[in-house]
Design a protein around this motif. Structure first.
Motif, PDB file in Angstrom:
ATOM      1  N   GLU A 221     -92.546  40.295  60.694  1.00  0.00           N
ATOM      2  CA  GLU A 221     -93.262  41.219  60.117  1.00  0.00           C
ATOM      3  C   GLU A 221     -94.123  40.891  58.845  1.00  0.00           C
ATOM      4  OE1 GLU A 221     -92.749  44.477  60.226  1.00  0.00           O
ATOM      5  OE2 GLU A 221     -91.314  44.153  61.872  1.00  0.00           O
ATOM      6  N   LEU A 222     -94.180  39.516  58.373  1.00  0.00           N
ATOM      7  CA  LEU A 222     -94.811  39.249  57.216  1.00  0.00           C
ATOM      8  C   LEU A 222     -95.739  37.920  57.272  1.00  0.00           C
ATOM      9  CD1 LEU A 222     -92.272  39.549  54.632  1.00  0.00           C
ATOM     10  CD2 LEU A 222     -94.003  41.279  54.898  1.00  0.00           C
ATOM     11  N   ALA A 223     -95.326  37.060  58.459  1.00  0.00           N
ATOM     12  CA  ALA A 223     -96.064  35.984  58.845  1.00  0.00           C
ATOM     13  C   ALA A 223     -96.775  35.937  59.862  1.00  0.00           C
ATOM     14  CB  ALA A 223     -95.235  34.626  58.434  1.00  0.00           C
ATOM     15  N   ASP A 224     -97.129  37.053  60.647  1.00  0.00           N
ATOM     16  CA  ASP A 224     -97.936  36.749  61.784  1.00  0.00           C
ATOM     17  C   ASP A 224     -99.073  36.146  61.977  1.00  0.00           C
ATOM     18  OD1 ASP A 224     -99.012  38.996  60.304  1.00  0.00           O
ATOM     19  OD2 ASP A 224     -99.364  40.411  61.890  1.00  0.00           O
ATOM     20  N   ALA A 225    -100.014  36.242  60.923  1.00  0.00           N
ATOM     21  CA  ALA A 225    -101.197  35.214  60.578  1.00  0.00           C
ATOM     22  C   ALA A 225    -101.201  34.695  59.355  1.00  0.00           C
ATOM     23  CB  ALA A 225    -102.267  36.246  60.747  1.00  0.00           C
ATOM     24  N   PRO A 226    -100.459  33.736  58.935  1.00  0.00           N
ATOM     25  CA  PRO A 226    -100.455  33.055  57.789  1.00  0.00           C
ATOM     26  C   PRO A 226    -101.489  32.267  57.336  1.00  0.00           C
ATOM     27  CG  PRO A 226     -99.017  31.719  59.277  1.00  0.00           C
ATOM     28  CD  PRO A 226     -99.465  33.163  59.885  1.00  0.00           C
ATOM     29  N   GLU A 227    -101.977  32.344  56.185  1.00  0.00           N
ATOM     30  CA  GLU A 227    -102.938  31.897  55.651  1.00  0.00           C
ATOM     31  C   GLU A 227    -102.603  30.461  54.778  1.00  0.00           C
ATOM     32  OE1 GLU A 227    -105.189  34.911  53.560  1.00  0.00           O
ATOM     33  OE2 GLU A 227    -105.536  36.083  55.477  1.00  0.00           O
ATOM     34  N   ASP A 228    -101.516  30.303  54.625  1.00  0.00           N
ATOM     35  CA  ASP A 228    -101.069  29.184  53.636  1.00  0.00           C
ATOM     36  C   ASP A 228     -99.959  28.429  54.189  1.00  0.00           C
ATOM     37  OD1 ASP A 228    -101.086  27.358  51.717  1.00  0.00           O
ATOM     38  OD2 ASP A 228    -101.121  28.759  49.966  1.00  0.00           O
ATOM     39  N   ASP A 229     -99.583  27.577  53.705  1.00  0.00           N
ATOM     40  CA  ASP A 229     -98.155  27.063  53.833  1.00  0.00           C
ATOM     41  C   ASP A 229     -97.083  27.916  53.764  1.00  0.00           C
ATOM     42  OD1 ASP A 229     -99.791  24.836  54.439  1.00  0.00           O
ATOM     43  OD2 ASP A 229     -98.856  23.626  52.905  1.00  0.00           O
ATOM     44  N   ILE A 230     -96.029  27.741  54.544  1.00  0.00           N
ATOM     45  CA  ILE A 230     -94.925  28.882  54.406  1.00  0.00           C
ATOM     46  C   ILE A 230     -93.601  28.070  54.350  1.00  0.00           C
ATOM     47  CG2 ILE A 230     -93.346  30.483  55.250  1.00  0.00           C
ATOM     48  CD1 ILE A 230     -95.745  31.735  56.489  1.00  0.00           C
ATOM     49  N   ALA A 231     -92.876  28.058  53.079  1.00  0.00           N
ATOM     50  CA  ALA A 231     -91.459  27.654  53.107  1.00  0.00           C
ATOM     51  C   ALA A 231     -90.294  28.643  52.926  1.00  0.00           C
ATOM     52  CB  ALA A 231     -91.422  26.462  52.010  1.00  0.00           C
ATOM     53  N   LEU A 232     -89.540  28.787  53.614  1.00  0.00           N
ATOM     54  CA  LEU A 232     -88.540  30.054  53.473  1.00  0.00           C
ATOM     55  C   LEU A 232     -87.251  29.578  53.787  1.00  0.00           C
ATOM     56  CD1 LEU A 232     -88.273  33.109  53.624  1.00  0.00           C
ATOM     57  CD2 LEU A 232     -88.594  32.987  55.913  1.00  0.00           C
ATOM     58  N   VAL A 233     -86.351  29.936  52.853  1.00  0.00           N
ATOM     59  CA  VAL A 233     -84.869  29.497  52.858  1.00  0.00           C
ATOM     60  C   VAL A 233     -84.284  30.921  52.661  1.00  0.00           C
ATOM     61  CG1 VAL A 233     -82.897  28.518  51.862  1.00  0.00           C
ATOM     62  CG2 VAL A 233     -85.223  27.546  51.931  1.00  0.00           C
ATOM     63  N   VAL A 234     -83.337  31.353  53.758  1.00  0.00           N
ATOM     64  CA  VAL A 234     -82.481  32.483  53.764  1.00  0.00           C
ATOM     65  C   VAL A 234     -80.918  32.190  53.669  1.00  0.00           C
ATOM     66  CG1 VAL A 234     -81.833  34.639  54.904  1.00  0.00           C
ATOM     67  CG2 VAL A 234     -84.034  33.802  55.036  1.00  0.00           C
ATOM     68  N   LEU A 235     -80.212  32.610  52.416  1.00  0.00           N
ATOM     69  CA  LEU A 235     -78.900  32.363  52.435  1.00  0.00           C
ATOM     70  C   LEU A 235     -78.223  33.654  52.312  1.00  0.00           C
ATOM     71  CD1 LEU A 235     -77.182  29.894  49.974  1.00  0.00           C
ATOM     72  CD2 LEU A 235     -76.469  32.500  50.237  1.00  0.00           C
ATOM     73  N   ARG A 236     -77.347  33.687  53.470  1.00  0.00           N
ATOM     74  CA  ARG A 236     -76.318  35.090  53.532  1.00  0.00           C
ATOM     75  C   ARG A 236     -74.851  34.550  53.249  1.00  0.00           C
ATOM     76  NH1 ARG A 236     -73.247  37.445  57.548  1.00  0.00           N
ATOM     77  NH2 ARG A 236     -73.155  39.589  57.410  1.00  0.00           N
ATOM     78  N   VAL A 237     -74.243  35.390  52.446  1.00  0.00           N
ATOM     79  CA  VAL A 237     -72.872  35.304  52.416  1.00  0.00           C
ATOM     80  C   VAL A 237     -72.035  36.065  53.341  1.00  0.00           C
ATOM     81  CG1 VAL A 237     -71.021  35.541  50.646  1.00  0.00           C
ATOM     82  CG2 VAL A 237     -73.145  35.137  49.706  1.00  0.00           C
ATOM     83  N   PRO A 238     -71.222  35.189  53.942  1.00  0.00           N
ATOM     84  CA  PRO A 238     -70.627  35.830  55.423  1.00  0.00           C
ATOM     85  C   PRO A 238     -69.520  37.015  54.900  1.00  0.00           C
ATOM     86  CG  PRO A 238     -70.654  33.549  55.461  1.00  0.00           C
ATOM     87  CD  PRO A 238     -71.004  33.786  54.108  1.00  0.00           C
ATOM     88  N   ASP A 239     -69.266  37.830  55.687  1.00  0.00           N
ATOM     89  CA  ASP A 239     -68.491  38.939  55.311  1.00  0.00           C
ATOM     90  C   ASP A 239     -67.694  39.250  56.595  1.00  0.00           C
ATOM     91  OD1 ASP A 239     -67.143  41.130  54.462  1.00  0.00           O
ATOM     92  OD2 ASP A 239     -68.762  42.777  54.513  1.00  0.00           O
ATOM     93  N   PRO A 240     -66.488  38.505  56.617  1.00  0.00           N
ATOM     94  CA  PRO A 240     -65.610  38.527  57.637  1.00  0.00           C
ATOM     95  C   PRO A 240     -65.183  40.164  58.003  1.00  0.00           C
ATOM     96  CG  PRO A 240     -64.972  36.852  56.220  1.00  0.00           C
ATOM     97  CD  PRO A 240     -65.942  37.618  55.648  1.00  0.00           C
ATOM     98  N   ALA A 241     -65.127  40.899  56.704  1.00  0.00           N
ATOM     99  CA  ALA A 241     -64.610  42.150  57.253  1.00  0.00           C
ATOM    100  C   ALA A 241     -65.735  43.402  57.657  1.00  0.00           C
ATOM    101  CB  ALA A 241     -63.795  42.796  55.675  1.00  0.00           C
ATOM    102  N   ALA A 242     -66.938  42.902  57.924  1.00  0.00           N
ATOM    103  CA  ALA A 242     -67.892  43.651  58.213  1.00  0.00           C
ATOM    104  C   ALA A 242     -67.743  44.130  59.795  1.00  0.00           C
ATOM    105  CB  ALA A 242     -69.437  42.888  58.021  1.00  0.00           C
ATOM    106  N   PRO A 243     -67.774  45.372  60.136  1.00  0.00           N
ATOM    107  CA  PRO A 243     -67.893  45.617  61.639  1.00  0.00           C
ATOM    108  C   PRO A 243     -68.827  45.130  62.429  1.00  0.00           C
ATOM    109  CG  PRO A 243     -68.320  47.411  60.285  1.00  0.00           C
ATOM    110  CD  PRO A 243     -68.186  46.366  59.326  1.00  0.00           C
ATOM    111  N   ALA A 244     -68.656  44.841  63.589  1.00  0.00           N
ATOM    112  CA  ALA A 244     -69.842  44.421  64.674  1.00  0.00           C
ATOM    113  C   ALA A 244     -70.574  45.507  64.990  1.00  0.00           C
ATOM    114  CB  ALA A 244     -69.209  43.794  65.839  1.00  0.00           C
ATOM    115  N   LEU A 245     -71.906  45.606  64.505  1.00  0.00           N
ATOM    116  CA  LEU A 245     -72.900  46.550  64.754  1.00  0.00           C
ATOM    117  C   LEU A 245     -74.043  46.058  65.704  1.00  0.00           C
ATOM    118  CD1 LEU A 245     -73.326  47.870  60.921  1.00  0.00           C
ATOM    119  CD2 LEU A 245     -71.820  48.669  62.780  1.00  0.00           C
ATOM    120  N   ARG A 246     -74.271  47.140  66.642  1.00  0.00           N
ATOM    121  CA  ARG A 246     -75.625  46.958  67.312  1.00  0.00           C
ATOM    122  C   ARG A 246     -76.705  47.242  66.262  1.00  0.00           C
ATOM    123  NH1 ARG A 246     -75.458  48.557  72.699  1.00  0.00           N
ATOM    124  NH2 ARG A 246     -77.756  47.476  72.825  1.00  0.00           N
TER     125      ARG A 246
END
Length: 736
Positions: free
Chosen positions: A570-595
């Motif tokens: 969505e955001l980096a289809d044509a980057p003009e500079d270096d990109i460093a990206l870190v995504v952290l997600r806290v797992p949720d075992p109780a979350a239902p499986a969704l499409r």
């Protein structure tokens, strides 16, 4: 008008049989009384500047009969024959002609000129232009009388031949210069992967019947890429010593840095084991290559070495009228070979600098650690407009006891100095993060040390630490920023910026740093990034961050890698500079499986380390879980074998990519070693070497070269690709 009077011979003159000239005088036009002029015809004709004679041609006979009725003194002087001899021989200029155009012109009584060879009395001959001009009726009745002018054209014809040769030489020179200019345009504009193909086709269209470029790596091979062969090149000097004394023109050409043209006689077989024999074998397998005839070889010279060989078949002048002489052809081919050599050398030099810069960048950029209890995904992409060196970096720290530290920073600049400053800052932050728990104190110590180190480049970064609470579900977030962009926190479908605890850039503190706090619940997501993800020429930094916040709210991917993929799309289809990206997600075992409707693609950047194999298996499991694929045993095994081969035989880094194609799982593993994978024969007692056999049993696989190395791919078709609990009406998802 004055009366017409037939001229009479002067007294004492011997008349020429059957030859008369009628003269007219217009008294009114002359302005005097009408008078009769009498002129000797032979004197008049002898006064002409060119040798002449008069002939009667009778077309009532077959072949036509020719009779000379008068010969001038000038023709006798030009040929050396007497007038009496010419009376007998001159008709041959007409009767000996095989020109249909001449006969038709004489029969139609039209003026005509031809070029004939005129014999001299001394046995020589000269080329002359013979002109026929009609005079009227001749004798006998039905014949035509012609005035024939014989003009020596030796110098004229020589000048015409010389002019024609000069014009042909100029045309060849223009053709050669045009070809060289076109080669330069191809080298400047064409894709490097097709440049040599286009140049070879251009040579075939313009000057030679066949052309090809060859280079030596692990073996002699035809090349189509301007990059040539830069890896695993044989030691030709050592090979020559081991081979012993013997003629090998191709090897000698590759070892000599002089521009020269070597001619190979195809009729003489090359000695087995030589590079010349390898070249002839390649030509025998090429359906477009010539089967016989000589070959010209020219070196493709770089600055310090021969990078390849230009092989051409010279044209046959007897078959090609426009063929260049050997000297001119050699000159043009040398210019082409030199230009190709310089372009290849520049490309290889840039490639070496590129690899050196990327190696430096990757060496300074830490690889993501696997942290138990959280789902972390990281990504780094250098700017394509620069030398692949920048100041962006990230770090993921497993601090023990379930604690996680995350750092994302950006040093100003895109050069080696920026990368060096980044490496220093990364080491300093990692050291103080292990010593101090509170992020504000870590930044304080970094400020003091950086001020003493005199790092010339300003830098921004954010450091955050996450630790689980006593309840075992929520996490405490502590963070501090040194002029860096805020962390994006996604919780319960809502996004917000953690924009507190901000301060000056690193090294410009001067006052205590603060620490901000937040709480993360199961299922929450934290996004750390540099400005390359959000900043563009057509939008401000503020608008870019707002777009990131809005995009993060719409992402429903169940894993950190999926969230990262959607952010990049969505955001980096044509980057003009270096990109460093870190995504952290806290797992949720109780979350239902969704499409979910996100991209069914994943990518990971991993180090050349044995632990990468386990991380790859874990990545496959996590992706298959997110996509609802339950039969994962084959995919796990195939991915681990492919990554193991890359770790053992490749270099650089390992890029793992997964894609759900709808009818299976496509796995791609990329490394910087361009050598193709080899399927070895299985033997009892051998340790290792069975990885590709395992992959062949479980999947379809193949490989392809890339500018940076190679990609090995495999497609695993599980027994039940889709989740067993889905409705039968569901259709397989398509690849985004």
């Amino acid at each position: 008008m004055a009366d017409r009077v037939r001229g009479m011979p002067a007294a004492g003159a011997v008349p020429t049989p059957g030859l008369g000239v009628v003269m007219e005088a217009d008294a009114e036009h002359a302005g005097r009384t009408p008078a009769t002029l009498t002129v000797r015809s032979d004197q008049l004709l002898d006064a002409l500047p060119d040798p002449t004679y008069v002939v009667d041609v009778d077309f009532t006979q077959e072949p036509p009969d020719c009779r000379v009725v008068w010969v001038g003194h000038a023709l006798a002087e030009a040929t050396g024959f007497s007038q009496e001899e010419l009376m007998a021989t001159a008709p041959r200029l007409v009767t000996a002609s095989d020109s249909t155009a001449l006969r038709e012109a004489l029969h139609a009584r039209l003026p005509v000129a031809v070029v004939r060879s005129v014999a001299r009395a001394d046995g020589t001959a000269f080329r002359a232009t013979v002109s026929f001009s009609p005079l009227g009726a001749g004798e006998p009745e039905g014949s035509t009388r012609w005035l024939v002018t014989v003009r020596d054209a030796t110098e004229e014809l020589a000048s015409a031949v010389l002019a024609e040769e000069r014009a042909a030489a100029e045309e060849r020179a223009r053709r050669g210069l045009s070809l060289v200019a076109r080669v330069s345009d191809i080298l400047a504009d064409a894709d490097s992967a097709t440049a040599l193909v286009e140049i070879g086709a251009l040579l075939v269209r313009r000057i030679v019947p066949w052309a090809g470029f060859y280079a030596d790596g692990t073996r002699l091979q035809r090349i189509t890429d301007l990059a040539g062969i830069t890896y695993h090149r044989r030691d030709l000097r050592r090979g020559a010593r081991a081979q012993g004394v013997g003629s090998d023109p191709v090897r000698e050409l590759l070892l000599d840095t002089r521009m020269q043209t070597v001619v190979i006689d195809r009729d003489r077989p090359a000695r087995e084991g030589t590079l010349t024999a390898e070249l002839l074998a390649l030509l025998a397998e090429d359906p477009d290559a010539p089967d016989d005839g000589p070959l010209w070889l020219l070196p493709v010279l770089g600055r310090q070495a021969v990078l390849g060989v230009l092989a051409v078949q010279p044209p046959d002048p007897s078959r090609d009228r426009r063929a260049m002489p050997p000297g001119e052809l050699t000159t043009v081919l040398e210019l082409v070979a030199r230009r190709v050599g310089m372009a290849m050398d520049n490309l290889q030099l840039y490639d070496r600098e590129h690899r050196l810069a990327e190696t430096l960048q990757r060496a300074m950029l830490p690889e993501q650690s696997h942290v138990e209890g959280v789902d972390v995904w990281s990504y780094y992409s250098p700017s394509s407009e620069h030398a692949q060196v920048g100041g962006d970096w990230y770090d993921v720290l497993d601090m023990g006891e379930g604690k996680v530290g995350i750092v994302v920073g950006d040093v100003v600049g895109h050069d080696v100095e920026a990368a060096a400053a980044m490496g220093q800052l990364r080491s300093v932050v990692r050291a103080y993060a292990a010593e101090f728990v509170e992020p504000g104190k870590v930044l304080d110590r970094v400020d003091r040390l950086v001020a003493g180190m005199r790092i010339a480049r300003p830098a921004s970064f954010v450091y955050a630490s996450l630790s689980p609470r006593a309840d075992g579900e929520d996490w405490d977030i502590a963070y501090s920023r040194a002029g860096h962009l805020p962390i994006v926190h996604v919780s319960g479908g809502r996004s917000r910026q953690l924009d507190g605890a901000n301060g000056p850039l690193v090294g410009f503190g001067g006052r205590p740093r603060h620490t901000g706090h937040a709480v993360a619940q199961p299922g929450d997501v934290l996004i750390f990034y540099t400005d390359g993800l959000v900043e563009r020429r057509d939008r401000s930094m503020r608008d870019g961050v707002a777009a990131l916040v809005a995009t993060a709210e719409q992402i429903d991917a169940p894993d950190a890698a999926g969230i990262g993929e959607e952010l990049l799309q969505e955001l980096a289809d044509a980057p003009e500079d270096d990109i460093a990206l870190v995504v952290l997600r806290v797992p949720d075992p109780a979350a239902p499986a969704l499409r979910w409707s996100g991209p069914r693609e994943r990518r990971w950047q991993m180090p050349m380390d044995p632990q990468t194999i386990a991380r790859a298996r874990h990545a496959v499991l996590r992706a298959c879980e997110a996509w609802g694929i339950e039969d994962t045993a084959a995919a796990e095994l195939v991915a681990s074998e492919m990554v193991a081969n890359a770790v053992m035989h490749g270099w650089g880094r390992v890029d793992l990519r997964l894609r759900d194609t709808g009818d299976g799982l496509r796995i791609e593993v990329e490394d910087a070693n361009p050598s193709p994978p080899v399927l070895r024969e299985g033997r009892v007692g051998r340790i290792g070497g069975f990885g590709l056999h395992i992959i062949s049993r479980l999947a379809e696989w193949g490989w392809r070269p890339t500018p940076a190395g190679k990609v090995v791919w495999a497609r695993v078709r599980p027994k039940d690709p889709w989740s067993k609990g889905k409705d039968a009406k569901d259709t397989p998802p398509t690849t985004s």
